[in-house]
Design an enzyme around this catalytic site. Structure first.
Site, PDB file in Angstrom:
ATOM      1  N   LYS A   1       0.869  -1.180   0.000  1.00  0.00           N
ATOM      2  CA  LYS A   1       0.000   0.000   0.000  1.00  0.00           C
ATOM      3  C   LYS A   1       0.900   1.223   0.000  1.00  0.00           C
ATOM      4  CE  LYS A   1      -4.458   0.751   0.091  1.00  0.00           C
ATOM      5  NZ  LYS A   1      -5.563  -0.139  -0.296  1.00  0.00           N
TER       6      LYS A   1
ATOM      7  N   ASP B   1      -7.009   4.139  -4.586  1.00  0.00           N
ATOM      8  CA  ASP B   1      -7.675   3.954  -3.295  1.00  0.00           C
ATOM      9  C   ASP B   1      -8.347   5.306  -3.037  1.00  0.00           C
ATOM     10  OD1 ASP B   1      -7.671   1.902  -0.871  1.00  0.00           O
ATOM     11  OD2 ASP B   1      -7.442   3.856   0.049  1.00  0.00           O
TER      12      ASP B   1
HETATM   13  O1  2IT Z   1      -8.007  -1.717  -0.891  1.00  0.00           O
HETATM   14  C1  2IT Z   1      -7.914  -2.214  -2.027  1.00  0.00           C
HETATM   15  O2  2IT Z   1      -8.022  -3.431  -2.201  1.00  0.00           O
HETATM   16  C2  2IT Z   1      -7.655  -1.315  -3.141  1.00  0.00           C
HETATM   17  N1  2IT Z   1      -7.588  -0.111  -2.936  1.00  0.00           N
HETATM   18  C3  2IT Z   1      -7.418  -1.865  -4.518  1.00  0.00           C
HETATM   19  C4  2IT Z   1      -6.003  -2.283  -4.682  1.00  0.00           C
HETATM   20  C5  2IT Z   1      -5.639  -2.706  -6.075  1.00  0.00           C
HETATM   21  O3  2IT Z   1      -4.451  -2.980  -6.268  1.00  0.00           O
HETATM   22  O4  2IT Z   1      -6.495  -2.774  -6.962  1.00  0.00           O
END
Ligand code: 2IT
Length: 446
Positions: free
Chosen positions: A124, A164
């Site tokens: 993340k 996100d």
């Molecule tokens: O929290 C999540 O799963 C997302 N923001 C999507 C992450 C992604 O790599 O598609």
């Protein structure tokens, strides 16, 4: 080390990082029994290795605003765990972002991605930059500066960011554009890209769609059906939008959405052009939902309140972590809520989660119910690697299948009361943990 010792060691080491410790604790409590049945995990210090991110990049992001003033934000990428595939997870741009937020999100992402059954590790990233009130040009300059620092640490086979909160199609475009220029390659190192340059159909809707596929299954498993049920949704971003669309399509009635200014209650249902209007509100950049009630006479706006005070069958937090607390959960229980789904990551506090499960509310935890977003990102990666684009129908049927399998895994590990009730939080945590732990065991101490 025993689980309780691991938790106290973590509390001592990272005292200020409450969200991260909350996320870790919620997983460890659920997996304790199964962990104790596997002495080889303890010997290999699996948990001690799993709770710490592989590495963290922190950097400053200087940019110039439209008035010519120099501004500085903080940027991060937390590469949490790549035991089952390259690091994968979104970027969050929001004033509340700090290291604790991104560590909790990266930790959750690791298990969520494991549940999708696709080969993706967890990561993340993001910044304390807020897109609210910024011009397109400011957002572009910020994204370019952010990427100038991060690009060397990501790649189609190493780490694939996505969106996100605060990072949607526009931001992904700016970020990916700069990434391509610097890296001199175009293999799809981001997901959530626009359809014209390698994006996947259904990706924008996928988190909300997947969540409703999961809720539909969970209700059916407990002898209920989605059709005819009332739904409270919080938020009014991408995720809330997809959830409203699919809930309506499957015959439920969404009666609330919310923003930082309060919530909208529309007993006639938030459907059709009202859902489109939600996106207009989002794209206005003002971050408020109040204008909905000015436009639609059937709706009431409740300033500075949250939608959980309304009587509904299903509550779907779709905004941000810890947006539903114990009092909210109690209120919903008093109102005979049937099901709560954490469409936002860790949408409920630990006390709220525990209370809902104690009262046998069907509780769908974030890492299971919102996994459709990242799963569809995985499908975008597949399409990029194959240099093709699938039809919406193909992506959607894959998504449905993946959500169904996640549901099955939760049932396998979380069934209790002779199968009459599924503790989905426990099921999801055990299923995700077992996959990551086994992959780590196979690869030695690295
Ligand atoms: O929290 C999540 O799963 C997302 N923001 C999507 C992450 C992604 O790599 O598609």
């Amino acid at each position: 080390m025993k689980i309780t010792d691991i938790i106290s060691a973590l509390d001592a080491k990272h005292p200020g990082e409450s969200e991260y410790r909350q996320a870790v604790m919620e997983v460890l409590v659920c997996i304790e029994d199964i962990y104790n049945q596997h002495p080889e995990f303890e010997k290999a210090a699996i948990i001690e290795r799993l709770v710490e991110p592989d590495r963290i990049f922190t950097f400053k992001v200087p940019w110039i605003d439209d008035k010519g003033k120099v501004r500085v934000n903080l940027g991060y990428r937390v590469q949490f765990n790549n035991a089952i595939g390259p690091y994968k997870g979104g970027l969050r741009f929001h004033a509340s972002v700090n290291l604790s937020t991104l560590k909790f999100l990266g930790f959750e992402q690791t298990f969520k991605n494991a549940l999708t059954s696709l080969p993706m590790g967890g990561a993340k990233g993001g910044s304390d930059f807020s897109v609210r009130g910024k011009s397109n040009a400011e957002i572009m300059r910020f994204c370019q500066s952010f990427m100038l620092e991060l690009w060397q640490n990501i790649g189609a086979n190493t780490d694939i960011p996505a969106g996100d909160i605060g990072v949607g199609g526009r931001e992904i475009g700016y970020l990916y554009g700069m990434y391509k220029k610097l890296a001199r390659e175009n293999t799809g190192t981001f997901t959530g890209k626009g359809l014209d340059y390698g994006g996947s159909l259904i990706r924008p809707e996928a988190t909300g769609y997947g969540a409703l596929y999961f809720i539909d299954k969970a209700l059916a498993h407990h002898g209920h059906q989605l059709k005819g049920k009332t739904v409270a949704v919080s938020g009014f971003g991408n995720v809330a939008w997809g959830a409203c669309l699919k809930a309506t399509e499957l015959g439920a009635k969404v009666i609330t959405i919310s923003g930082p200014d309060g919530y909208i209650y529309d007993p006639e249902g938030i459907e059709g052009e009202k859902i489109d209007f939600m996106l207009e509100l989002r794209n206005s950049g003002e971050d408020i939902v109040a204008p909905y009630a000015d436009k639609y006479p059937s709706a009431t706006f409740y300033a500075n309140k949250r939608p959980w005070e309304q009587k509904v069958d299903i509550a779907l937090p779709c905004a941000i972590q810890n947006e539903m607390n114990e009092q909210d959960a109690q209120q919903l229980i008093n109102n005979k809520v049937l099901c709560v789904g954490e469409v936002s990551n860790m949408g409920c506090t630990t006390a709220a989660t525990d209370l809902l499960i104690e009262h046998k509310v069907i509780f769908a935890p974030g890492k299971a119910v919102n996994a459709g977003g990242v799963a569809t990102s995985g499908l975008e990666m597949t399409q990029n690697a194959m240099h093709i684009q699938w039809s919406a129908q193909e992506v959607d049927s894959n998504l449905k299948e993946i959500m169904s399998k996640i549901h099955d895994q939760c049932v396998k590990y979380g069934s209790q009361d002779g199968g009459a009730y599924v503790n989905y939080a426990k099921g999801a945590n055990i299923a995700g943990f077992m996959k990551v732990a086994n992959a780590m065991m196979a690869q030695g101490v690295v």
